[in-house]
Scaffold this motif. Structure first.
Motif, PDB file in Angstrom:
ATOM      1  N   UNK A  58       1.296  -0.057  -0.804  1.00  0.00           N
ATOM      2  CA  UNK A  58       1.120   0.838  -1.950  1.00  0.00           C
ATOM      3  C   UNK A  58       1.804   2.180  -1.698  1.00  0.00           C
ATOM      4  N   UNK A  59       2.272   2.851  -2.717  1.00  0.00           N
ATOM      5  CA  UNK A  59       1.982   2.587  -4.127  1.00  0.00           C
ATOM      6  C   UNK A  59       3.044   1.732  -4.828  1.00  0.00           C
ATOM      7  N   UNK A  60       4.175   1.420  -4.182  1.00  0.00           N
ATOM      8  CA  UNK A  60       5.269   0.701  -4.837  1.00  0.00           C
ATOM      9  C   UNK A  60       5.307  -0.779  -4.495  1.00  0.00           C
ATOM     10  N   UNK A  61       4.380  -1.229  -3.663  1.00  0.00           N
ATOM     11  CA  UNK A  61       4.365  -2.627  -3.282  1.00  0.00           C
ATOM     12  C   UNK A  61       2.977  -3.059  -2.857  1.00  0.00           C
ATOM     13  N   UNK A  62       2.882  -4.342  -2.507  1.00  0.00           N
ATOM     14  CA  UNK A  62       1.591  -4.882  -2.105  1.00  0.00           C
ATOM     15  C   UNK A  62       1.833  -6.180  -1.350  1.00  0.00           C
ATOM     16  N   UNK A  63       1.085  -6.382  -0.284  1.00  0.00           N
ATOM     17  CA  UNK A  63       1.113  -7.649   0.432  1.00  0.00           C
ATOM     18  C   UNK A  63      -0.247  -8.297   0.282  1.00  0.00           C
ATOM     19  N   UNK A  76       1.966 -13.424   0.208  1.00  0.00           N
ATOM     20  CA  UNK A  76       2.920 -13.169  -0.879  1.00  0.00           C
ATOM     21  C   UNK A  76       3.007 -11.661  -1.027  1.00  0.00           C
ATOM     22  N   UNK A  77       4.213 -11.167  -1.253  1.00  0.00           N
ATOM     23  CA  UNK A  77       4.401  -9.736  -1.422  1.00  0.00           C
ATOM     24  C   UNK A  77       5.049  -9.424  -2.752  1.00  0.00           C
ATOM     25  N   UNK A  78       4.817  -8.198  -3.212  1.00  0.00           N
ATOM     26  CA  UNK A  78       5.511  -7.702  -4.402  1.00  0.00           C
ATOM     27  C   UNK A  78       6.008  -6.295  -4.120  1.00  0.00           C
ATOM     28  N   UNK A  79       7.133  -5.961  -4.751  1.00  0.00           N
ATOM     29  CA  UNK A  79       7.621  -4.577  -4.729  1.00  0.00           C
ATOM     30  C   UNK A  79       8.133  -4.253  -6.119  1.00  0.00           C
ATOM     31  N   UNK A  80       7.766  -3.081  -6.583  1.00  0.00           N
ATOM     32  CA  UNK A  80       8.134  -2.654  -7.929  1.00  0.00           C
ATOM     33  C   UNK A  80       9.591  -2.229  -7.997  1.00  0.00           C
TER      34      UNK A  80
END
Length: 164
Positions: A58-63, A76-80
């Motif tokens: 955080x704040x621009x991503x998350x695992x 799984x990961x995400x990045x804005x």
């Protein structure tokens, strides 16, 4: 046994172990296909250390880490994107013994929910041709193949899905 999926810092012991297993598997697959060998141990150490996953915090991503029966099983990961309208799905992985139990779809859906919670309206991802299982999963979950959205030298297929 039940699945749970929770956010976890990319530097946690479970996240580091999952990253190392993920990198080893996809790298070995590439090298075996193209050069007939496994990943050089020095490369494995160098690359897993260099790609810490800080962009998945955080704040621009998350695992997200999935646990099966309380034990780490996948991630799984995400990045804005810079404008926040899209989230990139990355590092979708399950330990080999955990596959076939519904965990991959659960992780992807949890990543989609998290991306929506961060304001993203679209999920994007890339993968390789030899990762047939990944392409099959994404298609089954409603992702459509699109034009390239990055210039990653290993990307061969790009997918997207509207979130809301």
């Amino acid at each position: 046994m039940t699945w749970t999926v929770i956010p976890e810092h990319p530097d946690s012991p479970a996240a580091r172990a999952l990253w190392r297993a993920y990198y080893t598997e996809v790298s070995d697959r590439w090298y075996l296909l193209h050069e007939g060998r496994r990943t050089d141990p020095d490369e494995l150490e160098r690359e897993t250390a260099a790609q810490s996953g800080a962009d998945l915090a955080p704040p621009r991503g998350l695992l997200l880490v999935a646990r099966y029966g309380g034990e780490p099983a996948g991630s799984a990961g995400i990045r804005l994107s810079p404008d926040g309208t899209a989230a990139e799905l990355t590092r979708v992985f399950l330990y080999e013994g955990m596959r076939g139990r519904g965990g991959a779809a659960l992780l992807v859906r949890a990543a989609e929910d998290a991306a929506q919670g961060l304001g993203a309206r679209r999920m994007i991802l890339d993968t390789r041709s030899d990762l047939v299982e990944a392409r099959t999963l994404y298609t089954r979950l409603g992702y459509a193949e699109t034009e390239p959205h990055n210039d990653d030298p290993y990307a061969e297929h790009w997918f997207a899905r509207q979130l809301a």
